[in-house]
Design an enzyme around this catalytic site. Structure first.
Site, PDB file in Angstrom:
ATOM      1  N   LYS A 177      34.504   0.525 -23.659  1.00  0.00           N
ATOM      2  CA  LYS A 177      33.504   0.889 -22.643  1.00  0.00           C
ATOM      3  C   LYS A 177      34.000   0.727 -21.202  1.00  0.00           C
ATOM      4  O   LYS A 177      33.568   1.459 -20.323  1.00  0.00           O
ATOM      5  CB  LYS A 177      32.243   0.039 -22.824  1.00  0.00           C
ATOM      6  N   ASP A 231      22.907   2.318 -21.503  1.00  0.00           N
ATOM      7  CA  ASP A 231      22.514   1.043 -22.136  1.00  0.00           C
ATOM      8  C   ASP A 231      21.369   0.355 -21.381  1.00  0.00           C
ATOM      9  O   ASP A 231      20.448  -0.179 -21.991  1.00  0.00           O
ATOM     10  CB  ASP A 231      23.708   0.075 -22.204  1.00  0.00           C
TER      11      ASP A 231
HETATM   12  P1  NAP Z   1      31.399  -9.072 -25.393  1.00  0.00           P
HETATM   13  O1  NAP Z   1      31.581  -8.423 -24.083  1.00  0.00           O
HETATM   14  O2  NAP Z   1      32.588  -9.346 -26.245  1.00  0.00           O
HETATM   15  O3  NAP Z   1      30.619 -10.489 -25.129  1.00  0.00           O
HETATM   16  C1  NAP Z   1      30.413 -11.390 -26.185  1.00  0.00           C
HETATM   17  C2  NAP Z   1      29.540 -12.545 -25.731  1.00  0.00           C
HETATM   18  O4  NAP Z   1      29.296 -13.380 -26.875  1.00  0.00           O
HETATM   19  C3  NAP Z   1      30.173 -13.447 -24.658  1.00  0.00           C
HETATM   20  O5  NAP Z   1      29.176 -13.909 -23.783  1.00  0.00           O
HETATM   21  C4  NAP Z   1      30.732 -14.622 -25.499  1.00  0.00           C
HETATM   22  O6  NAP Z   1      30.807 -15.843 -24.794  1.00  0.00           O
HETATM   23  C5  NAP Z   1      29.656 -14.735 -26.556  1.00  0.00           C
HETATM   24  N1  NAP Z   1      30.135 -15.424 -27.757  1.00  0.00           N
HETATM   25  C6  NAP Z   1      31.026 -14.955 -28.672  1.00  0.00           C
HETATM   26  N2  NAP Z   1      31.208 -15.880 -29.648  1.00  0.00           N
HETATM   27  C7  NAP Z   1      30.416 -16.947 -29.329  1.00  0.00           C
HETATM   28  C8  NAP Z   1      30.151 -18.205 -29.946  1.00  0.00           C
HETATM   29  N3  NAP Z   1      30.748 -18.543 -31.102  1.00  0.00           N
HETATM   30  N4  NAP Z   1      29.255 -19.038 -29.366  1.00  0.00           N
HETATM   31  C9  NAP Z   1      28.637 -18.697 -28.213  1.00  0.00           C
HETATM   32  N5  NAP Z   1      28.844 -17.517 -27.587  1.00  0.00           N
HETATM   33  C10 NAP Z   1      29.720 -16.640 -28.129  1.00  0.00           C
HETATM   34  O7  NAP Z   1      30.404  -8.227 -26.339  1.00  0.00           O
HETATM   35  P2  NAP Z   1      29.232  -7.219 -25.881  1.00  0.00           P
HETATM   36  O8  NAP Z   1      29.766  -5.841 -25.753  1.00  0.00           O
HETATM   37  O9  NAP Z   1      28.518  -7.839 -24.735  1.00  0.00           O
HETATM   38  O10 NAP Z   1      28.295  -7.231 -27.181  1.00  0.00           O
HETATM   39  C11 NAP Z   1      27.564  -8.390 -27.511  1.00  0.00           C
HETATM   40  C12 NAP Z   1      26.619  -8.111 -28.671  1.00  0.00           C
HETATM   41  O11 NAP Z   1      25.661  -7.113 -28.302  1.00  0.00           O
HETATM   42  C13 NAP Z   1      27.339  -7.576 -29.916  1.00  0.00           C
HETATM   43  O12 NAP Z   1      26.804  -8.224 -31.027  1.00  0.00           O
HETATM   44  C14 NAP Z   1      26.990  -6.096 -29.947  1.00  0.00           C
HETATM   45  O13 NAP Z   1      26.927  -5.628 -31.270  1.00  0.00           O
HETATM   46  C15 NAP Z   1      25.606  -6.097 -29.298  1.00  0.00           C
HETATM   47  N6  NAP Z   1      25.273  -4.796 -28.648  1.00  0.00           N
HETATM   48  C16 NAP Z   1      24.242  -4.078 -29.141  1.00  0.00           C
HETATM   49  C17 NAP Z   1      23.887  -2.864 -28.571  1.00  0.00           C
HETATM   50  C18 NAP Z   1      22.750  -2.080 -29.143  1.00  0.00           C
HETATM   51  O14 NAP Z   1      22.592  -0.888 -28.834  1.00  0.00           O
HETATM   52  N7  NAP Z   1      21.938  -2.686 -29.952  1.00  0.00           N
HETATM   53  C19 NAP Z   1      24.583  -2.380 -27.460  1.00  0.00           C
HETATM   54  C20 NAP Z   1      25.641  -3.163 -26.952  1.00  0.00           C
HETATM   55  C21 NAP Z   1      25.976  -4.371 -27.570  1.00  0.00           C
HETATM   56  P3  NAP Z   1      32.150 -16.261 -23.982  1.00  0.00           P
HETATM   57  O15 NAP Z   1      32.018 -15.619 -22.624  1.00  0.00           O
HETATM   58  O16 NAP Z   1      32.099 -17.738 -23.929  1.00  0.00           O
HETATM   59  O17 NAP Z   1      33.323 -15.751 -24.765  1.00  0.00           O
END
Ligand code: NAP
Length: 286
Positions: free
Chosen positions: A71, A107
């Site tokens: 993205k 989004d």
């Molecule tokens: P990302 O940029 O990789 O961010 C991941 C986040 O999760 C970070 O804040 C990370 O914290 C945290 N995290 C990961 N493992 C963790 C743990 N064990 N304990 C606590 N925090 C943890 O991912 P993203 O693109 O934002 O996506 C995040 C989620 O949203 C995903 O599950 C994705 O499937 C979902 N999503 C859904 C939609 C939809 O249309 N429904 C759209 C977009 C995303 P740190 O900063 O500490 O690493």
């Protein structure tokens, strides 16, 4: 039926095994009798620039979605970006404009539409706790800020990331509505009690083995709990919230509405949201 005039849409990401976007968009094209098809294109980061170049040459390109991990990086290969994409710092939708390839981000607006339609929740003047400070959180913060949320407690495992995101957003708005916190902050339980909405934008809950982010027995029954994850449809957070008597929504709500906005950009037609909702699976649970 796919024929010689069919326009081809796609989702670019890696991995894509669990994506429900093809199901949703093909159902929408069929509902309106449009000669379009939507396919998954699993592309590793090192192959992205070649694929984008190929899309430029494709005369029957209908549009594309972009998902993890592309993205942000995809932005460097595009001819232009919308204001929303610039503000969020990421692109989830590609389309042709004249002879150029442009990026949009649906989004944030999709998230707000899902909150209003599926959650019957208006953010204006409300207090929100947002878990996570990654890409999805950026779109959610932008959208909640536009909609006039009063306070957003931004809780992240890596506190520094929450602090950076909060201070850049507060600088842009000239307000101090974003407050960064760690999960171990002694004020966490009190802040949770005072919120109207809790959003999980971390990836915790994707795997059944993940430890809980906090003690879910702290959830007050007055909260709406929205988990952006949709596979599994009911994460441990949503299960616990349901037990506590909270309203719950899963990530299919956002998937449908961000997808509906992309669909409209590609086809210039009003998206059949109800059909898209039916195609992806259950969003609300009682
Ligand atoms: P990302 O940029 O990789 O961010 C991941 C986040 O999760 C970070 O804040 C990370 O914290 C945290 N995290 C990961 N493992 C963790 C743990 N064990 N304990 C606590 N925090 C943890 O991912 P993203 O693109 O934002 O996506 C995040 C989620 O949203 C995903 O599950 C994705 O499937 C979902 N999503 C859904 C939609 C939809 O249309 N429904 C759209 C977009 C995303 P740190 O900063 O500490 O690493």
């Amino acid at each position: 039926m796919i024929g010689g005039r069919t326009k081809v849409c796609m989702i670019l990401g890696h991995p894509l095994k669990h994506t429900r976007s093809p199901l949703m968009h093909n159902a929408a094209f069929a509902a309106l009798g449009l000669d379009y098809v939507y396919v998954p294109l699993e592309v590793k980061p090192e192959g992205l620039s070649a694929v984008i170049q190929a899309l430029r040459e494709m005369e029957n390109f209908g549009g594309a979605n972009v998902t993890v991990p592309h993205k942000v990086h995809v932005m460097e290969y595009l001819d232009g970006k919308s204001q929303d994409a610039e503000a969020i710092g990421a692109v989830n939708t590609l389309y042709k404009r004249g002879g150029e390839l442009w990026g949009e981000n649906t989004d944030g607006r999709g998230f707000i539409a899902s909150l209003q339609e599926e959650g019957e929740f208006l953010p204006q003047g409300k207090r929100v706790m947002l878990l996570g400070a990654g890409g999805a959180a950026r779109a959610v913060i932008q959208a909640l800020t536009w909609e006039g949320a009063e306070k957003i407690y931004l809780v992240n495992r890596t506190l520094r990331k929450a602090e950076e995101l909060a201070s850049s957003s507060n600088r842009e708005t000239g307000r101090s509505s974003l407050v960064p916190m760690g999960f171990d902050d002694p004020l966490f339980p009190d802040r949770l009690q005072e919120c109207h909405l809790l959003i999980n934008s971390t990836s915790v809950g994707l795997s059944g083995d993940d430890s809980p982010l906090f003690d879910y027995r702290l959830l007050p029954s007055t909260l709406l709990v929205y988990d952006l994850i949709y596979d599994p449809e009911l994460t441990p957070l949503l299960r616990a919230a349901r037990q506590q008597g909270c309203g719950i929504l899963n990530g299919l709500a956002m998937l449908v509405h961000q997808g509906a906005l992309s669909f409209e950009i590609w086809t210039q037609r009003r998206p059949p949201v109800e059909r898209m909702r039916e195609a992806v699976g259950p969003i609300k649970f009682t």
